[in-house]
Motif scaffolding. Structure first.
Motif, mmCIF file in Angstrom:
data_model
loop_
_atom_site.group_PDB
_atom_site.id
_atom_site.type_symbol
_atom_site.label_atom_id
_atom_site.label_comp_id
_atom_site.label_asym_id
_atom_site.label_seq_id
_atom_site.Cartn_x
_atom_site.Cartn_y
_atom_site.Cartn_z
ATOM 1 N N THR A 1 0.842 -1.197 0.000
ATOM 2 C CA THR A 1 0.000 0.000 0.000
ATOM 3 C C THR A 1 0.882 1.253 0.000
ATOM 4 N N PRO A 2 0.668 2.179 -0.933
ATOM 5 C CA PRO A 2 1.509 3.385 -1.001
ATOM 6 C C PRO A 2 1.498 4.168 0.317
ATOM 7 N N ASP B 1 -0.860 7.106 0.611
ATOM 8 C CA ASP B 1 -2.259 6.724 0.843
ATOM 9 C C ASP B 1 -2.480 6.389 2.318
ATOM 10 N N ARG C 1 -10.860 2.268 6.103
ATOM 11 C CA ARG C 1 -11.495 2.173 4.779
ATOM 12 C C ARG C 1 -12.668 3.148 4.683
ATOM 13 N N LEU D 1 -8.959 4.545 2.762
ATOM 14 C CA LEU D 1 -7.751 3.766 2.508
ATOM 15 C C LEU D 1 -8.115 2.398 1.943
ATOM 16 N N ASP D 2 -7.481 2.039 0.840
ATOM 17 C CA ASP D 2 -7.708 0.739 0.212
ATOM 18 C C ASP D 2 -6.813 -0.288 0.906
ATOM 19 N N ALA E 1 -2.540 9.640 4.360
ATOM 20 C CA ALA E 1 -3.791 10.376 4.156
ATOM 21 C C ALA E 1 -4.943 9.690 4.886
ATOM 22 N N GLY E 2 -4.971 8.361 4.841
ATOM 23 C CA GLY E 2 -6.025 7.628 5.529
ATOM 24 C C GLY E 2 -5.960 7.797 7.026
#
Length: 239
Positions: free
Chosen positions: A135-136, A139, A204, A209-210, A142-143
């Motif tokens: 997972t970047p 990201d 999520r 967040l993925d 931010a999540g």
């Protein structure tokens, strides 16, 4: 004709508190199977256990704060009630020698010399590290920022009592991004219990967040929470 009364067993003369780790493939083992492995190891090591009274006596073994199936842990706890006084280090070595690979004794103390209160009283929060794979990092950051900026995040999970809804945000004492892009989570033990996967659900839903379907959860510590300081006290500390 009255039923014969069961034999009354003597209470334990010593209680040992043990910290053990659940590593490698053993993280996929359920708590029930872990407890069975410990009970078999106690018998194999010929540890002089005290037994409960009643028609079906069982060894005095108490578990507290077990991690969920699929999570690795460096901080699982069990208490043994003994019928004879033994050196904690000796019992630790004997038990560790017969436990399956991946269940490892880390520390053992005499409960009489450790902090007052039951093990459950001394396990009020857990420190988790969560590996999010590829997972970047941007990201994840931010999540986490969106999650922490949200006052309340209600998630749902199926429990033994059916579907339950609860606020996963309130139990989070600390949530940060690690150097390798994973999560550093300090989670208070609440009722109903909030688990790391509930926090991932919250990330999520509130943070967008993925999160991968499979992540590696590792509990690195359990103990008495000092919420103001954001720290955990060692439950096996001596008085």
């Amino acid at each position: 004709m009255s039923r014969q009364q069961p034999e009354q067993q003597a209470p334990p003369v010593q209680r040992l508190r043990i910290r053990y780790a659940k590593r490698g493939r053993l993280r996929f083992t359920s708590h029930r199977d872990v407890s069975r492995a410990i009970e078999r190891a106690v018998v194999r090591a010929r540890i002089p256990m005290a037994y409960s009274s009643g028609f079906h006596p069982h060894p005095r073994i108490s578990y507290a704060g077990a991690s969920p199936t699929g999570a690795a842990s460096e901080a699982e706890y069990v208490e043994l009630g003994l019928a004879e006084v033994r050196e904690p280090a000796s019992i630790a070595a004997e038990l560790d020698a017969v436990l399956p690979e991946g269940l490892d004794v880390v520390a053992t103390v005499d409960a009489a010399e450790s902090l007052a209160g039951s093990l459950s009283d001394l396990l009020t929060a857990s420190h988790w590290l969560i590996d999010l794979g590829d997972t970047p990092r941007a990201d994840v950051e931010a999540g986490v920022a969106a999650f922490l900026a949200t006052e309340s995040i209600v998630v749902e999970r199926m429990t033994k009592k059916g579907m339950r809804a609860f606020d996963c945000r309130a139990a989070v004492v600390r949530l940060a991004v690690t150097e390798d892009g994973g999560l550093d989570l300090l989670l208070e033990h609440t009722v109903p219990a909030v688990r790391p996967d509930d926090v991932l659900t919250g990330l999520r839903e509130a943070g967008g967040l993925d999160v991968p379907s499979t992540v590696l959860l590792t509990r690195v510590a359990q103990g008495v929470l000092d919420r103001a300081a954001g720290t955990l006290g060692d439950p096996l500390a001596t008085r």
